[in-house]
Design a protein around this motif. Structure first.
Motif, PDB file in Angstrom:
ATOM      1  N   UNK A  36     -13.081 -16.355  22.055  1.00 24.56           N
ATOM      2  CA  UNK A  36     -12.457 -16.193  23.271  1.00 24.56           C
ATOM      3  C   UNK A  36     -11.822 -17.498  23.891  1.00 24.56           C
ATOM      4  N   UNK A  37     -12.492 -18.562  23.729  1.00 26.07           N
ATOM      5  CA  UNK A  37     -11.910 -19.826  24.001  1.00 26.07           C
ATOM      6  C   UNK A  37     -10.648 -20.281  23.157  1.00 26.07           C
ATOM      7  N   UNK A  38     -10.398 -19.862  22.146  1.00 28.00           N
ATOM      8  CA  UNK A  38      -9.100 -20.142  21.295  1.00 28.00           C
ATOM      9  C   UNK A  38      -8.176 -19.019  21.807  1.00 28.00           C
ATOM     10  N   UNK A  39      -8.352 -17.852  21.595  1.00 25.86           N
ATOM     11  CA  UNK A  39      -7.252 -16.734  22.037  1.00 25.86           C
ATOM     12  C   UNK A  39      -7.695 -15.904  22.889  1.00 25.86           C
ATOM     13  N   UNK A  40      -7.895 -16.274  24.248  1.00 31.68           N
ATOM     14  CA  UNK A  40      -8.371 -15.288  24.950  1.00 31.68           C
ATOM     15  C   UNK A  40      -7.948 -13.960  25.294  1.00 31.68           C
ATOM     16  N   UNK A  41      -8.971 -12.957  25.425  1.00 34.14           N
ATOM     17  CA  UNK A  41      -8.396 -11.588  25.484  1.00 34.14           C
ATOM     18  C   UNK A  41      -9.042 -11.099  26.881  1.00 34.14           C
ATOM     19  N   UNK A  42      -9.638 -11.779  27.276  1.00 39.36           N
ATOM     20  CA  UNK A  42     -10.231 -11.578  28.892  1.00 39.36           C
ATOM     21  C   UNK A  42      -9.032 -11.160  29.984  1.00 39.36           C
ATOM     22  N   UNK A  43      -8.021 -11.995  30.087  1.00 43.67           N
ATOM     23  CA  UNK A  43      -7.104 -11.823  31.156  1.00 43.67           C
ATOM     24  C   UNK A  43      -6.508 -10.362  30.800  1.00 43.67           C
ATOM     25  N   UNK A  44      -6.181 -10.279  29.447  1.00 44.94           N
ATOM     26  CA  UNK A  44      -5.527  -8.808  29.182  1.00 44.94           C
ATOM     27  C   UNK A  44      -6.232  -7.730  29.143  1.00 44.94           C
ATOM     28  N   UNK A  45      -7.605  -7.889  28.854  1.00 46.25           N
ATOM     29  CA  UNK A  45      -8.436  -6.772  29.038  1.00 46.25           C
ATOM     30  C   UNK A  45      -8.688  -6.458  30.682  1.00 46.25           C
ATOM     31  N   UNK A  46      -8.597  -7.423  31.583  1.00 45.75           N
ATOM     32  CA  UNK A  46      -8.654  -7.167  32.918  1.00 45.75           C
ATOM     33  C   UNK A  46      -7.401  -6.313  33.388  1.00 45.75           C
ATOM     34  N   UNK A  47      -6.103  -6.868  32.868  1.00 45.21           N
ATOM     35  CA  UNK A  47      -4.874  -6.222  33.028  1.00 45.21           C
ATOM     36  C   UNK A  47      -4.926  -4.645  32.661  1.00 45.21           C
TER      37      UNK A  47
END
Lengths: 261, 261, 261, 261
Positions: C234-245
């Motif tokens: 997550x620190x290197x290639x975050x998916x959090x923002x896309x998951x939220x979207x």
């Protein structure tokens, strides 16, 4: 060596909180904001402080499926017997980037505005903002409290938070500095990053003379109430299992059984 | 597959919480209890509900160095940059034995009192309490909401909580059952275990017609406010290091350096 | 009043863990499984115990975007400065339904199999399983350790976990009971719910003679390692923002700005 | 928009972790350290890496009643049904001051030692340490990894951690910098603050070429194992209630009932 607190003590017959008897002097006499102030500052809030504390808690509560609400719901999915674990999981994201930002922003404004006062000239406020922007650029730190992934043209909460602050006499040097930072950023670097909700709440905390930990604390208290609403909805009409499926479906290597479960 | 919530949604220009515009219709119009009810029940509280919700939050807040306050302070000692972690650590103890008990108790009263109504005879309430006591004895489960390690002769909060409940019309069958359980226990088993604060709050939750998760949720929200006060005191006048030393000193095998640090 | 532990103590010159000097007797001499056993049982593991403990930790670690990995990543998104908070958020879902299930299952098997021994006849094991199924049906509790939302025709981990258990002499009465439960369920109720990974791990814990808390504990230790891998990704290639979207896009009432951020 | 992970995926018949089949290729073939490396780096560890990873986990595990053990035990006291909550509460203190320090220290050494190499002269290493000390003094930040409240004359773990690092070829520029910092501090400021365990572990992480999040991650995994031992002891011979009493007794305003509970 003293392992004691000034917050309260207990005997078989009474619980005392900062000198008042919890049962006879606080139950039925204090509302929640009174209690928050009494616990933290050993005094009751003025009416305008109470109005602002309510505003901050309302603003922090929640709105829709934020990362903290998702985290709480996904935790509840595995441990429905531990509502406290789901709330804790939702609060743990209140760090430097979301929610907890209010503390960082309030502390940043307070430090930067030390030489300003509420009556400083507009030029002095802009100069102060300019110095802050430059210092953050030089140390390559991002300035918190600016921009929003959804409210790209301006956070709809900010003008209302400002109006209510002014109405209660809390529109001071920190609010002015907060609003000056985007102006400077646009003038000097051509970037349009309007003040966001966390920035406005940080300005409120600072102009109310409150410390940053208390600011972050209010955000956590307010958000806890929103998380409870999400957990209750999750208990009644769960979205956790579908959310998990939705995520797995993003990668075609994941194959779900056709028959479901 | 629906991964949606009825709690709220967001557009670039507005945040909507259960149909109302957060900025224009809630900021400055809702106090925190309004927001709690709006988020959870999509309606505003009646005045008497607001009074009771405030009472529950005040009762949950904290008093002195409870295990949850100690846990929050010890966590802050190692991670002062994460106020949210210290609050979360303090909340995680709100389980079946402390604080979270309110949920378990409310659910126990509701299940047991299904065949009672608020006007049931005293004999019917006592019979219901007797069945509950017997069922818990047979399955060797402890009955929550009774007894207190410090308030051994009776929890001083209980009579005040009862009075305020009566005053607002929330002294119903669950309160009556709660008070009947210790009577039955003393009559049939000679044990004196008075109703405690968690038992009284569970009765309030049940007599207000609220669900157990909401009850535990209010406890978490209120306690979070108390934890913030403890964390702020810890930041200013820390007791964590002395508490650690005090614990180490209980075992003579631990030897601390004479010169301190 | 004794506030002491048998686990360890400290002097200015030495740290002692259950009688051994941490630096001179454990560093370089103990591997991690040795340490786990030494801390928990004050003895070193037999080779077969070490093999099984490694197996359990490997099985618990993680695979893909489970709810606990998602919760950790969403928490990291808001608080990247608190890796411990993200790990904690991921672990908090290890309750009665996921991961923590191992404790509940192990305790259920142990209680039910009290009158069996490893050489009991197949008929006796089936009868024991039948009683368990009936007792759970009567009290309307679900039987944990059965079925899987993805591995609907049988969990691919179970036969391998069984083989390795047999190979090390840990295929005893609890494993046999665990495998008999789905047989009984299919025969008597026509339901096909094969043993799942948590059920198999619970059987291993019970057949190794370990307690349920230790079983859940191993799951938490192993899962923590998997969460670290997710947080690093997550620190290197975050998916959090896309998951939220992705989540917001499930509800057409949410409108994201066209220009992104 | 990609919400996917390279860590793993799942089908009805197989769980795949970074390209290997969990059941057939990892169960029974991988020990826990293999799994940690496979999950995090998609490769197996070299023997010397495995030795060092075991060393770090053993060092992180725990020793006696540290704040994190106390926090876990106090949480278990209120929520014995949620072992995961007690472990999480214990881990949440792994921040900038305890345990999590390893990440901060490793990152500090890496940044400061960019222009050094393992063969740099002693003078170059001391000069680098001098610059770091000066920079931290100027920005009034404390240098982590130095001093210990109990091991005031030197942390007994450090020389052994150093020897084992040398033995495995991991005594490089970061270790040398770490050891040079206290030398500089004593020469230039007359302060005696020897390298502590966290400082040594940070040097190991950096000299092994690992990132700071992985370093903090290993500390969390190791500590989780120690917390499990504390929670199991707490379940069998609880100290939580006596610890609470001990704390209350520090303030004479707290009065406990003479009869106990």
């Amino acid at each position: 060596m003293a392992v004691t607190t000034e917050i309260g003590y207990t005997t078989p017959d009474a619980i005392t909180v900062r000198g008042k008897n919890l049962s006879s002097e606080m139950f039925g006499h204090f509302d929640f904001i009174d209690m928050v102030y009494w616990l933290n500052f050993a005094r009751l809030p003025e009416p305008r402080e109470k109005a602002m504390a309510n505003l901050i808690l309302v603003a922090a509560a929640d709105h829709g499926l934020t990362p903290s609400a998702l985290s709480a719901r996904l935790t509840f999915l595995g441990a429905p017997e531990s509502v406290q674990g789901a709330v804790a999981a939702g609060l743990l994201g209140a760090g430097s980037r979301f929610l907890g930002t209010v503390q960082n922003v309030a502390e940043m404004y307070k430090l930067a505005a030390q030489d300003l006062d509420d009556q400083s000239s507009e030029a002095a406020v802009l100069e102060c903002a300019g110095k802050l922007v430059q210092a953050y650029r030089e140390s390559r730190r991002p300035i918190s409290g600016l921009g929003h992934n959804i409210h790209v043209h301006g956070d709809p909460r900010v003008p209302v938070l400002r109006d209510i602050s002014e109405q209660h006499g809390y529109f001071g040097k920190h609010w002015r500095l907060a609003l000056a930072i985007p102006v400077v950023l646009e003038q000097t670097h051509g970037k349009r990053l309007p003040l966001n909700g966390a920035g406005a709440l940080g300005a409120i905390i600072a102009d109310m003379g409150l410390d940053g930990i208390f600011g972050r604390g209010l955000m956590l208290v307010g958000r806890a109430a929103g998380l409870v609403a999400h957990i209750r909805e999750e208990a009644q009409t769960p979205i956790g299992p579908d959310l998990w499926d939705l995520v797995l479906d993003q990668d075609p290597r994941n194959v779900r059984a056709s028959s479901g479960y």
